[in-house]
Structures are given as structure tokens and as C-alpha cells.
Design a protein around this motif. Structure first.
Motif, PDB file in Angstrom:
ATOM      1  N   UNK A 144       0.851  -1.210   0.000  1.00 32.34           N
ATOM      2  CA  UNK A 144       0.000   0.000   0.000  1.00 32.34           C
ATOM      3  C   UNK A 144       0.879   1.249   0.000  1.00 32.34           C
ATOM      4  N   UNK A 145       1.899   1.278   0.865  1.00 31.45           N
ATOM      5  CA  UNK A 145       2.756   2.475   0.959  1.00 31.45           C
ATOM      6  C   UNK A 145       3.494   2.727  -0.363  1.00 31.45           C
ATOM      7  N   UNK A 146       3.993   1.652  -0.962  1.00 29.65           N
ATOM      8  CA  UNK A 146       4.738   1.816  -2.225  1.00 29.65           C
ATOM      9  C   UNK A 146       3.788   2.314  -3.324  1.00 29.65           C
ATOM     10  N   UNK A 147       2.579   1.769  -3.360  1.00 27.02           N
ATOM     11  CA  UNK A 147       1.606   2.231  -4.363  1.00 27.02           C
ATOM     12  C   UNK A 147       1.268   3.707  -4.118  1.00 27.02           C
ATOM     13  N   UNK A 148       1.049   4.081  -2.865  1.00 26.52           N
ATOM     14  CA  UNK A 148       0.749   5.495  -2.555  1.00 26.52           C
ATOM     15  C   UNK A 148       1.875   6.407  -3.030  1.00 26.52           C
ATOM     16  N   UNK A 149       3.111   5.999  -2.709  1.00 26.07           N
ATOM     17  CA  UNK A 149       4.281   6.810  -3.098  1.00 26.07           C
ATOM     18  C   UNK A 149       4.369   6.967  -4.609  1.00 26.07           C
ATOM     19  N   UNK A 150       3.764   6.014  -5.317  1.00 24.15           N
ATOM     20  CA  UNK A 150       3.808   6.077  -6.771  1.00 24.15           C
ATOM     21  C   UNK A 150       2.529   6.662  -7.363  1.00 24.15           C
ATOM     22  N   UNK A 151       1.786   7.382  -6.530  1.00 23.85           N
ATOM     23  CA  UNK A 151       0.620   8.123  -7.033  1.00 23.85           C
ATOM     24  C   UNK A 151      -0.630   7.277  -7.221  1.00 23.85           C
ATOM     25  N   UNK A 152      -0.705   6.140  -6.504  1.00 27.61           N
ATOM     26  CA  UNK A 152      -1.856   5.241  -6.695  1.00 27.61           C
ATOM     27  C   UNK A 152      -2.716   5.218  -5.434  1.00 27.61           C
ATOM     28  N   UNK A 153      -4.016   5.438  -5.616  1.00 24.81           N
ATOM     29  CA  UNK A 153      -4.952   5.332  -4.497  1.00 24.81           C
ATOM     30  C   UNK A 153      -5.324   3.858  -4.320  1.00 24.81           C
ATOM     31  N   UNK A 154      -5.348   3.407  -3.070  1.00 21.22           N
ATOM     32  CA  UNK A 154      -5.596   1.971  -2.808  1.00 21.22           C
ATOM     33  C   UNK A 154      -6.821   1.820  -1.907  1.00 21.22           C
ATOM     34  N   UNK A 155      -7.731   0.968  -2.332  1.00 23.58           N
ATOM     35  CA  UNK A 155      -8.933   0.689  -1.553  1.00 23.58           C
ATOM     36  C   UNK A 155      -8.918  -0.793  -1.175  1.00 23.58           C
ATOM     37  N   UNK A 177       8.058  -6.007  -2.354  1.00 24.70           N
ATOM     38  CA  UNK A 177       7.475  -4.719  -1.935  1.00 24.70           C
ATOM     39  C   UNK A 177       8.022  -4.258  -0.585  1.00 24.70           C
ATOM     40  N   UNK A 178       8.467  -5.206   0.250  1.00 27.08           N
ATOM     41  CA  UNK A 178       9.077  -4.791   1.524  1.00 27.08           C
ATOM     42  C   UNK A 178      10.406  -4.085   1.256  1.00 27.08           C
ATOM     43  N   UNK A 179      11.141  -4.590   0.269  1.00 26.39           N
ATOM     44  CA  UNK A 179      12.424  -3.947  -0.072  1.00 26.39           C
ATOM     45  C   UNK A 179      12.178  -2.572  -0.693  1.00 26.39           C
ATOM     46  N   UNK A 180      11.175  -2.514  -1.578  1.00 26.97           N
ATOM     47  CA  UNK A 180      10.846  -1.228  -2.200  1.00 26.97           C
ATOM     48  C   UNK A 180      10.424  -0.203  -1.144  1.00 26.97           C
ATOM     49  N   UNK A 181       9.651  -0.679  -0.182  1.00 29.81           N
ATOM     50  CA  UNK A 181       9.160   0.188   0.881  1.00 29.81           C
ATOM     51  C   UNK A 181      10.341   0.860   1.608  1.00 29.81           C
ATOM     52  N   UNK A 182      11.431   0.096   1.803  1.00 30.94           N
ATOM     53  CA  UNK A 182      12.612   0.650   2.446  1.00 30.94           C
ATOM     54  C   UNK A 182      13.220   1.784   1.612  1.00 30.94           C
ATOM     55  N   UNK A 183      13.140   1.639   0.312  1.00 27.53           N
ATOM     56  CA  UNK A 183      13.756   2.624  -0.583  1.00 27.53           C
ATOM     57  C   UNK A 183      12.994   3.951  -0.626  1.00 27.53           C
ATOM     58  N   UNK A 184      11.703   3.909  -0.251  1.00 28.90           N
ATOM     59  CA  UNK A 184      10.932   5.168  -0.286  1.00 28.90           C
ATOM     60  C   UNK A 184      10.943   5.818   1.094  1.00 28.90           C
TER      61      UNK A 184
END
Ligand code: SF4
Ligand code: SF4
Length: 434
Positions: free
Chosen positions: A218-229, A427-434
Motif C-alpha cells: 500500500x505504501x509503495x503504491x501510494x508513493x507512486x501516485x496510486x490510491x488503494x482501496x 514490496x518490503x524492499x521497495x518500501x525501504x527505498x521510499x
């Protein structure tokens, strides 16, 4: 007293008839044997009956009435991981996953398993996975066991080893304090300019034992401009049911998800679990004989995306931090063979700046395969040994993958070998990068 079971409706009767393996499915096998070396059970056991070709032959024999659905047939079909590596290897386009899942449906309908196995399978597939409140109660009980000191005591006294349960117990995931269920109905806003709007399938086991993977996605998608429901009334995707032969139960769950996710405002239905994604992409096949849902299922199927597939297609906003580590990637079977997704996860890893080292045969099964590592524990551990050899040869700091079942199995493999590495979802690794 239990209420009498409702009579099956027309859709259920027609769908059950479509659950048998058909001549069109298994006649595509030309017996060339090119799938044999790709098959983990054939490699470990070395028996033709535990190879894709041998299993297809047995299904044909059963379908033509020359072989009974008896213990032998059930043993060889049960031993299959449904990893579908044979599909990738097959030059003739055999849809092996569809054959074995239908063979299992036949077994479920026509073969009587021992009483205890029947009760446990029924309770797990037809009761626990159908009711998220019950699943949450079980998860809390396991968490209490893990945190009350009882687990440490039983491990220290060696009682689990004495009962022959030590290996199985170590495969149980650490339960979360808070479950993703508590966030059902929530909307997570996009950051910066909006680039997408998606719905998330939280998953059953993932919601109670890997909610951090869902949060990271969810956090990675948000950081990339995506709304998540996270739609509220969603249920299990039915993957475990379909793989175990409970196809009618899988269809019930699929119909429910069709309704819950039917909203044209979502561009995609995202999952972080390769097994769930693979089954949801096959809802159209699962519900093909249901006149009321077949069209809806096709629309649903077209929107399902693995989180790595979606992010790679969207294009990542440059992550502000890099990861300096030697990383190897384990292809989950239902991503690599079920969905034919290989490049997207690797593109994301490269965007994080890691040193990507490929292990040998990264798309071979680790032996997890849903509940296989519990039901076929000994064989699963032998298959895992091959995987750990391949990992050991590249000496990674991190093993990245994209399926929660693989994460658990690989952690168990590291513990068995006393090897050290981190196992993470991409996605856990990506989350660290943001
Ligand atoms: S699905 Fe996997 S385990 Fe089953 S026959 Fe194919 S390769 Fe072998
Ligand atoms: S590779 Fe395909 S056609 Fe050849 S034996 Fe295996 S399943 Fe049959």
C-alpha cells in the motif's frame, strides 16, 4: 442441529460436470518427456508415476475406466506440487495445472480419504477459510501460543521433537498483532499527482501473518501516485481450494469476490501473493460453465495484476534510497509458470540498485506450494534442500521473492541449514527505498 444442505442449483450442477479432465486437455501430451527434468517430484523420487507425463497417463486411464480412483492414484496426484514447471517446459502446450486440479476434484468427489484427513480438510477448506472471523480467532490463539512462553517451553523441553512435530511447528508463520482485516473498507490516498486507482485483495493467511507485506504494498503504491482501496466484504480468493480439488467451494468464493470487486473505478485488482493472483486470473475458467457469472469473471480476470507486474508497468518514481546488498530472486511458481511473469520483479530489484545475482534454476519450486509443506512435509523438505543448495552457491545477503508461502519455506530452509540471509517480499524492499 445442522440445516440440511441446500440442493445444488443449475450453475453448480453444470460447473461440477466441467470439473472432469477432458480428452481435449490431456490428449495434447505427446509423451516426449521434455518435462521430466523440470518436475521436482520426478527429480527427487525418480519414478515415472510421479512425473507430469506419468500423472497425465494415470488421469487418462482413470477417465477411460481402466484405473480406479484408489490409493495409488491418489498418492501420485497428491504428491504433485501443482507448481506448473512442466507447463513451461512442455513444447506441446499441455495445460497441466488444469488437468491436475480437475483430477483432484474427481478425487474429492469419488474417493473417501481416512476419517481424520476428511474432517481436517473439511474444517480448514469449508469452515476456516470461508469465515475470516474464525480465521482471526485461530490466528490469535496461535499468536498467544507464540508469545506466552508456551512455544519456547515446548521447544526447550524437546517435547515437540519427541512428538515428531518440531519440523511442522517451525513452518507456522509468526502471527501479527494487528490483522489486515481491521483495515477492510479503508481508502489509502495517493501521494503527488494521481497515476492510478486500485483495489487490494488482502488474502487470508497474508492478512493474519503477513499484514506487513500488505502495508508495504500500500505504501509503495501510494508513493507512486496510486490510491488503494481494500473492499470490505472480500473473502479468500479460493486458490488453496482450487489446488486441493474443492472447486465448488472455490467457485463460491470467486462469485463473492466478483461482486465485491465489481467497480469500474478500479483500474486493477492487486495482490501480493502469486498463488492468489494466478487463481484469480483463472476465474474465467473456473466459472466458464456458470451462465450468470462467466462474463463478469472475464472482466474481473482482465483486471487482476500482481503487485510487481502493476508497478513495473506503471513505472516507478525514482526511489530516493538504494539498497546495497547482494540479492537473489526466487521466482514463485505461480508467478513464473502460472502467470509467466519473470522480468517485472527483476526490473524492480534493479531499480533499487541491488547487486542481483541469479541462483541456478530460480524458477524451480521451493517445496512450499500452498499447504504442501504440511501435507507432504518429508517430500517438501527434500525439494527444499535442492533450493537451498542453489541459494548457498550464490551466498546472498537477501533472498527476494513475491509470495508469502515462499517466504516461510525459505526461512525454514535457512534455519535447517543454519544459513544466514534475509528473506523479503519485493514490496518490503521497495518500501525501504521510499
Ligand atoms: S506441477 Fe510441478 S510437481 Fe506437478 S507434475 Fe508438474 S512439474 Fe511436477
Ligand atoms: S513435455 Fe508436455 S508433451 Fe512432453 S511428456 Fe511432458 S507434458 Fe507431455
Amino acid at each position: 442441529m445442522n440445516a440440511p444442505a441446500a440442493a445444488p442449483n443449475r450453475a453448480e450442477i453444470e460447473s461440477a460436470a466441467s470439473d472432469r479432465p477432458t480428452w481435449e486437455l490431456y490428449s495434447t501430451c505427446i509423451h516426449c518427456g521434455l518435462c521430466l527434468s523440470a518436475c521436482p517430484t520426478y527429480r527427487v523420487l525418480g519414478t515415472e508415476m510421479d512425473s507430469p507425463r506419468g500423472r497425465i497417463h494415470q488421469v487418462l486411464e482413470v477417465d477411460s475406466g481402466r484405473l480406479p480412483i484408489a490409493d495409488d492414484f491418489v498418492t501420485h496426484i497428491d504428491r504433485c506440487l501443482d507448481c506448473r514447471a512442466c507447463e513451461t517446459a512442455c513444447p506441446s502446450g499441455v495445460q497441466y495445472g488444469r488437468i491436475v486440479e480437475r483430477a483432484r476434484a474427481m478425487i474429492e468427489q469419488e474417493y473417501e480419504r481416512p476419517w481424520l484427513a476428511r474432517c481436517l480438510r473439511d474444517y480448514f477448506f469449508r469452515t476456516v477459510l470461508r469465515d475470516y472471523r474464525l480465521l482471526a480467532r485461530w490466528a490469535r490463539a496461535v499468536r498467544w501460543y507464540q508469545h506466552s512462553g508456551l512455544q519456547a517451553l515446548l521447544r526447550a523441553t524437546g517435547l515437540l521433537r519427541l512428538l515428531g512435530l518440531a519440523g511442522l511447528e517451525r513452518l507456522a508463520p509468526a502471527m501479527d498483532e494487528r490483522f489486515t482485516f481491521e483495515e477492510f473498507g479503508y481508502v489509502f490516498p495517493h501521494e503527488g499527482e494521481q497515476r492510478g486507482r486500485v483495489a487490494l485483495l488482502a488474502g487470508c493467511v497474508a492478512s493474519v501473518a503477513f499484514s506487513e507485506v500488505n502495508h508495504a504494498a500500500i505504501r509503495v503504491l501510494q508513493k507512486n501516485g496510486v490510491e488503494v482501496f481494500i473492499p470490505e466484504a472480500q473473502g479468500c480468493c479460493g486458490a488453496l481450494h482450487a489446488h486441493a480439488g474443492f472447486r465448488e467451494e472455490a467457485r463460491r468464493l470467486a462469485r463473492r469476490n466478483l461482486k465485491v470487486f465489481a467497480d469500474d473505478r478500479f483500474q486493477a485488482i492487486i495482490t501480493t501473493a502469486a498463488g492468489c493472483g494466478s487463481t484469480m486470473k483463472e476465474y474465467a475458467d473456473l466459472l466458464a460453465a456458470d451462465p450468470e457469472c462467466a462474463e463478469e469473471a472475464k472482466k474481473f480476470t482482465a483486471k487482476v495484476k500482481d503487485v510487481t507486474e502493476y508497478l513495473a508497468a506503471l513505472g516507478l518514481r525514482p526511489p530516493p534510497h538504494k539498497i546495497q546488498a547482494r540479492v537473489t530472486y526466487q521466482d514463485p511458481c505461480h508467478l513464473a509458470h502460472g502467470q509467466r511473469i519473470h522480468a517485472a520483479p527483476r526490473e524492480l530489484l534493479k531499480a533499487m540498485g541491488v547487486e542481483l545475482v541469479e541462483m541456478a534454476h530460480s524458477d524451480q519450486c521451493c517445496g512450499s506450494a500452498g499447504s504442501y509443506n504440511i501435507t507432504q512435509n518429508e517430500l517438501s523438505m527434500r525439494i527444499l534442500e535442492e533450493k537451498m543448495d542453489a541459494i548457498d552457491a550464490v551466498k546472498p545477503d537477501v533472498i527476494a521473492t513475491a509470495n508469502v508461502g515462499c517466504i516461510l519455506q525459505l526461512r525454514a530452509g535457512l534455519a535447517r541449514r543454519r544459513m544466514h540471509a534475509e528473506v523479503r517480499h519485493i514490496v518490503e524492499l521497495l518500501d525501504r527505498c521510499y
